[in-house]
Design a protein around this motif. Sequence first.
Motif, PDB file in Angstrom:
ATOM      1  N   HIS A   2     -18.941  78.101 -37.906  1.00  0.00           N
ATOM      2  CA  HIS A   2     -19.593  79.021 -38.834  1.00  0.00           C
ATOM      3  C   HIS A   2     -19.279  80.476 -38.507  1.00  0.00           C
ATOM      4  O   HIS A   2     -19.304  81.325 -39.383  1.00  0.00           O
ATOM      5  CB  HIS A   2     -21.117  78.811 -38.813  1.00  0.00           C
ATOM      6  N   GLU A   3     -19.003  80.765 -37.237  1.00  0.00           N
ATOM      7  CA  GLU A   3     -18.806  82.140 -36.795  1.00  0.00           C
ATOM      8  C   GLU A   3     -17.346  82.560 -36.715  1.00  0.00           C
ATOM      9  O   GLU A   3     -17.042  83.739 -36.787  1.00  0.00           O
ATOM     10  CB  GLU A   3     -19.469  82.339 -35.429  1.00  0.00           C
ATOM     11  N   GLU A   4     -16.468  81.611 -36.521  1.00  0.00           N
ATOM     12  CA  GLU A   4     -15.051  81.932 -36.366  1.00  0.00           C
ATOM     13  C   GLU A   4     -14.328  81.851 -37.713  1.00  0.00           C
ATOM     14  O   GLU A   4     -14.666  81.034 -38.559  1.00  0.00           O
ATOM     15  CB  GLU A   4     -14.375  80.945 -35.404  1.00  0.00           C
ATOM     16  N   ASP A  20     -23.116  73.557 -26.287  1.00  0.00           N
ATOM     17  CA  ASP A  20     -24.081  73.848 -25.225  1.00  0.00           C
ATOM     18  C   ASP A  20     -25.210  72.811 -25.266  1.00  0.00           C
ATOM     19  O   ASP A  20     -25.175  71.874 -26.065  1.00  0.00           O
ATOM     20  CB  ASP A  20     -24.613  75.276 -25.350  1.00  0.00           C
ATOM     21  N   GLU A  71     -27.011  72.475 -28.652  1.00  0.00           N
ATOM     22  CA  GLU A  71     -26.144  71.813 -29.635  1.00  0.00           C
ATOM     23  C   GLU A  71     -25.958  70.336 -29.296  1.00  0.00           C
ATOM     24  O   GLU A  71     -25.815  69.513 -30.198  1.00  0.00           O
ATOM     25  CB  GLU A  71     -24.788  72.512 -29.719  1.00  0.00           C
ATOM     26  N   LEU A 101     -21.903  72.870 -35.527  1.00  0.00           N
ATOM     27  CA  LEU A 101     -21.558  73.788 -34.433  1.00  0.00           C
ATOM     28  C   LEU A 101     -21.315  75.217 -34.896  1.00  0.00           C
ATOM     29  O   LEU A 101     -20.673  75.463 -35.913  1.00  0.00           O
ATOM     30  CB  LEU A 101     -20.331  73.268 -33.682  1.00  0.00           C
ATOM     31  N   ARG A 102     -21.823  76.149 -34.094  1.00  0.00           N
ATOM     32  CA  ARG A 102     -21.672  77.587 -34.383  1.00  0.00           C
ATOM     33  C   ARG A 102     -20.219  78.009 -34.538  1.00  0.00           C
ATOM     34  O   ARG A 102     -19.902  78.826 -35.382  1.00  0.00           O
ATOM     35  CB  ARG A 102     -22.278  78.408 -33.232  1.00  0.00           C
ATOM     36  N   VAL A 103     -19.354  77.447 -33.710  1.00  0.00           N
ATOM     37  CA  VAL A 103     -17.953  77.882 -33.718  1.00  0.00           C
ATOM     38  C   VAL A 103     -17.328  77.708 -35.104  1.00  0.00           C
ATOM     39  O   VAL A 103     -16.457  78.473 -35.496  1.00  0.00           O
ATOM     40  CB  VAL A 103     -17.133  77.153 -32.627  1.00  0.00           C
ATOM     41  N   THR A 151     -18.441  69.869 -37.643  1.00  0.00           N
ATOM     42  CA  THR A 151     -18.119  71.092 -38.378  1.00  0.00           C
ATOM     43  C   THR A 151     -19.350  71.658 -39.086  1.00  0.00           C
ATOM     44  O   THR A 151     -19.467  72.862 -39.244  1.00  0.00           O
ATOM     45  CB  THR A 151     -16.970  70.883 -39.384  1.00  0.00           C
ATOM     46  N   ASP A 152     -20.270  70.799 -39.488  1.00  0.00           N
ATOM     47  CA  ASP A 152     -21.505  71.273 -40.116  1.00  0.00           C
ATOM     48  C   ASP A 152     -22.471  71.868 -39.097  1.00  0.00           C
ATOM     49  O   ASP A 152     -23.208  72.790 -39.405  1.00  0.00           O
ATOM     50  CB  ASP A 152     -22.219  70.128 -40.855  1.00  0.00           C
ATOM     51  N   ASP A 155     -28.898  68.644 -30.799  1.00  0.00           N
ATOM     52  CA  ASP A 155     -28.719  68.611 -32.253  1.00  0.00           C
ATOM     53  C   ASP A 155     -27.682  67.566 -32.648  1.00  0.00           C
ATOM     54  O   ASP A 155     -27.858  66.836 -33.631  1.00  0.00           O
ATOM     55  CB  ASP A 155     -28.290  69.984 -32.781  1.00  0.00           C
ATOM     56  N   GLN A 204     -10.714  78.546 -35.695  1.00  0.00           N
ATOM     57  CA  GLN A 204     -11.547  77.390 -35.387  1.00  0.00           C
ATOM     58  C   GLN A 204     -10.741  76.338 -34.633  1.00  0.00           C
ATOM     59  O   GLN A 204      -9.575  76.117 -34.938  1.00  0.00           O
ATOM     60  CB  GLN A 204     -12.110  76.776 -36.672  1.00  0.00           C
TER      61      GLN A 204
END
Length: 95
Positions: free
Chosen positions: A29-31, A52, A55, A25-27, A22-23, A58, A36
């Motif tokens: 932060h963006e959703e 991807d 990620e 991944l973009r999903v 949760t910290d 990371d 989510q």
Amino acid sequence: MPNKNKDQLRKEIFERLKKILTDLLRVFHEEAPENQPKIEMDTDVVNDLGVDSVETLDLMNAIEEEFNVNPNLSEANTKRKISQIVDYIIELSNK
């Protein structure tokens, strides 16, 4: 009794891994929160979370740091379900 300890360990690792995801991944932060994805043991990190290749790297680095393990990138790439990643972390921790 050993199963209870293993179940508790899996649950603890799952919770720590969920926080990393949760910290990171973009999903997340963006959703909007209601859009989510939920992270469960059977969640597929690619299909369900949209992880991807960047990620993935990371995530590998974050797992290495959080759990003090040294994942093998090619082996780790075969682990797509959260439950497989949790078991892999346990396996690496026991080496």
